[in-house]
Design a protein around this motif. Structure first.
Motif, PDB file in Angstrom:
ATOM      1  N   LEU A  99       0.832  -1.206   0.000  1.00 18.07           N
ATOM      2  CA  LEU A  99       0.000   0.000   0.000  1.00 18.07           C
ATOM      3  C   LEU A  99       0.867   1.257   0.000  1.00 18.07           C
ATOM      4  CD1 LEU A  99      -2.796  -1.007   2.537  1.00 18.07           C
ATOM      5  CD2 LEU A  99      -2.999  -0.826   0.051  1.00 18.07           C
ATOM      6  N   TRP A 100       1.957   1.231   0.763  1.00 22.97           N
ATOM      7  CA  TRP A 100       2.872   2.373   0.776  1.00 22.97           C
ATOM      8  C   TRP A 100       3.566   2.529  -0.562  1.00 22.97           C
ATOM      9  CZ3 TRP A 100       2.815   5.769   4.712  1.00 22.97           C
ATOM     10  CH2 TRP A 100       2.233   5.356   5.917  1.00 22.97           C
ATOM     11  N   VAL A 142      -4.651   8.273   4.889  1.00 24.81           N
ATOM     12  CA  VAL A 142      -5.305   7.818   6.123  1.00 24.81           C
ATOM     13  C   VAL A 142      -5.599   6.329   6.046  1.00 24.81           C
ATOM     14  CG1 VAL A 142      -7.396   8.009   7.516  1.00 24.81           C
ATOM     15  CG2 VAL A 142      -6.244  10.075   6.701  1.00 24.81           C
ATOM     16  N   GLY A 143      -6.096   5.877   4.893  1.00 24.96           N
ATOM     17  CA  GLY A 143      -6.400   4.463   4.739  1.00 24.96           C
ATOM     18  C   GLY A 143      -5.159   3.598   4.864  1.00 24.96           C
ATOM     19  N   THR A 144      -4.040   4.057   4.341  1.00 25.35           N
ATOM     20  CA  THR A 144      -2.804   3.280   4.422  1.00 25.35           C
ATOM     21  C   THR A 144      -2.319   3.184   5.864  1.00 25.35           C
ATOM     22  OG1 THR A 144      -2.215   3.969   2.180  1.00 25.35           O
ATOM     23  CG2 THR A 144      -0.447   3.097   3.555  1.00 25.35           C
ATOM     24  N   VAL A 145      -2.413   4.268   6.593  1.00 28.85           N
ATOM     25  CA  VAL A 145      -2.034   4.239   8.014  1.00 28.85           C
ATOM     26  C   VAL A 145      -2.943   3.284   8.788  1.00 28.85           C
ATOM     27  CG1 VAL A 145      -1.937   5.618  10.135  1.00 28.85           C
ATOM     28  CG2 VAL A 145      -0.989   6.530   7.996  1.00 28.85           C
ATOM     29  N   TRP A 150      -1.510  -0.077  10.826  1.00 26.07           N
ATOM     30  CA  TRP A 150      -1.382  -0.086  12.282  1.00 26.07           C
ATOM     31  C   TRP A 150      -2.703  -0.239  13.038  1.00 26.07           C
ATOM     32  CZ3 TRP A 150       1.981   3.536   9.725  1.00 26.07           C
ATOM     33  CH2 TRP A 150       3.341   3.169   9.788  1.00 26.07           C
ATOM     34  N   VAL A 151      -3.844  -0.231  12.350  1.00 26.23           N
ATOM     35  CA  VAL A 151      -5.120  -0.293  13.070  1.00 26.23           C
ATOM     36  C   VAL A 151      -5.944  -1.488  12.603  1.00 26.23           C
ATOM     37  CG1 VAL A 151      -7.226   0.949  13.702  1.00 26.23           C
ATOM     38  CG2 VAL A 151      -5.077   2.216  13.372  1.00 26.23           C
ATOM     39  N   VAL A 195     -10.730   2.262   2.725  1.00 24.77           N
ATOM     40  CA  VAL A 195     -10.553   3.719   2.693  1.00 24.77           C
ATOM     41  C   VAL A 195      -9.605   4.098   1.552  1.00 24.77           C
ATOM     42  CG1 VAL A 195      -9.703   5.725   3.969  1.00 24.77           C
ATOM     43  CG2 VAL A 195     -11.058   3.974   5.149  1.00 24.77           C
ATOM     44  N   VAL A 196      -8.535   3.320   1.386  1.00 25.90           N
ATOM     45  CA  VAL A 196      -7.628   3.554   0.261  1.00 25.90           C
ATOM     46  C   VAL A 196      -8.388   3.423  -1.057  1.00 25.90           C
ATOM     47  CG1 VAL A 196      -5.651   2.601  -1.008  1.00 25.90           C
ATOM     48  CG2 VAL A 196      -5.523   2.876   1.468  1.00 25.90           C
TER      49      VAL A 196
END
Length: 366
Positions: A151-152, A191-194, A198-199, A207-208
């Protein structure tokens, strides 16, 4: 300096060829294995070894033009290219991934320098994309799962491409509402990648996906390619390739919303290759006839033959996705093979136009 750039281009091409070979192995085509780790190196070779080297070189050329004191930016393509070389040859240990990570760190420094020199929205988006590449490489280096890392890496390429498109669309004088919609798409991606890392992976991927849909719709609606597709020659070819890429980013977004937290299997293959092949490779086809001459000094006159690999890329990816979602592995396998044939055919056409252009120049000079 253009002659110095050619070895970096060769490193990028080598990483591309090794990555394509690894991709065929992953699709179970009967080919020499070369070394046991090559199939797992497919993604890193394509993203960091090939595209990281290529994009790093492009930025280094831009910074180097500002003066000899900025040629340190060539460290990015040099480290990424060498890292890709070691990865392709299966050198044991973490030296290859470490070099790729160091190359991405130099690239971040280069992009931050550009953003400070030109403090504009698009340069900040480009800098954010470079940071995504570095974060992805750090996660990969520390052993995080590839579905999180990828994703990153995807954000690195998406933000790099849409940031450049935002720059080129400045002439359209976008309204505040259009700029806000664009930034919402960027924010959803990040935001979706974070969240996915981690969540909650499934929620983050969705979200991505929403962010990709927003950006795809925005680009299809407002990008200047909608106007230039009515032109002729290279201008029209670029526009056609861009619009095809935007379509595939929208498809990737829909697949992300549909399948969410998938981390393997056919649906995962469809999602990843819609973005990395459909969107990213279409963008490369669009820009290569401009970037290659700018970096190497070798003219590449436009020829209608460019449309053949572009059409094959779109058709073969549709076949691959159909195989992933409905028709089965054999269809997916052939679609993947034809994906790579399209890429190789584009390289052949590009080299042929360069040779043709050089001969035409020599005849004119004589």
């Amino acid at each position: 300096m253009q002659r110095i750039n050619i070895p970096f281009m060769l490193l990028a091409v080598f990483a591309l060829l090794a990555g394509l070979w690894a991709g065929l192995l992953r699709l179970s085509w009967t080919l020499p294995l070369l070394h046991p780790t090559l199939p797992m190196a497919h993604g890193p070779l394509m993203v960091s070894g090939f595209l990281g080297t290529l994009i790093g070189l492009e930025r280094a050329v831009g910074l180097g033009a500002l003066g000899p004191g900025r040629r340190w930016a060539y460290g990015a393509p040099a480290l990424a290219g060498l890292g890709g070389l070691l990865l392709a040859f299966g050198v044991p240990g973490s030296i290859g991934p470490l070099l790729l990570t160091l190359g991405s760190a130099v690239f971040v420094a280069a992009m931050v320098t550009i953003a400070r020199f030109q403090p504009l929205l698009y340069t900040r988006i480009l800098a954010a994309g470079s940071l995504c590449w570095l974060v992805g490489n750090l996660l990969w280096l520390t052993g995080r799962p590839i579905p999180e890392v990828v994703l990153w890496w995807a954000n690195f390429l998406i933000l790099t491409i849409v940031g450049e498109r935002l720059e080129l669309n400045r002439l359209l004088r976008l309204s505040a509402a259009k700029r806000a919609a664009f930034l919402i798409g960027i924010a959803l991606l990040l935001v979706g990648t974070v969240l996915a890392t981690w969540v909650a992976y499934g929620l983050g991927v969705r979200v991505v996906g929403l962010g990709m849909i927003v950006l795809a719709v925005w680009l299809l609606a407002f990008d200047i390619a909608r106007r230039t597709v009515r032109k002729t020659g290279l201008t029209r070819f670029i526009a056609v390739a861009l619009l095809a890429g935007y379509f595939w980013m929208g498809v990737a977004g829909l697949l992300a919303l549909r399948f969410g937290g998938v981390t393997a299997g056919p649906s995962y293959d469809a999602l990843l290759h819609s973005i990395f092949v459909g969107f990213v490779i279409s963008m490369i086809f669009a820009h290569a006839p401009i970037i290659v001459p700018a970096v190497t000094g070798l003219a590449a006159p436009f020829h209608n033959g460019f449309y053949v690999p572009l059409a094959l890329l779109q058709a073969s990816l549709a076949l691959r996705v159909a195989g992933d979602l409905w028709a089965g592995f054999v269809v997916r396998q052939w679609g993947g093979l034809l994906n790579e044939v399209a890429i190789l055919l584009f390289m052949v056409v590009l080299v042929a136009t360069i040779v043709w252009g050089r001969r035409r120049t020599d005849r004119a000079a004589a």
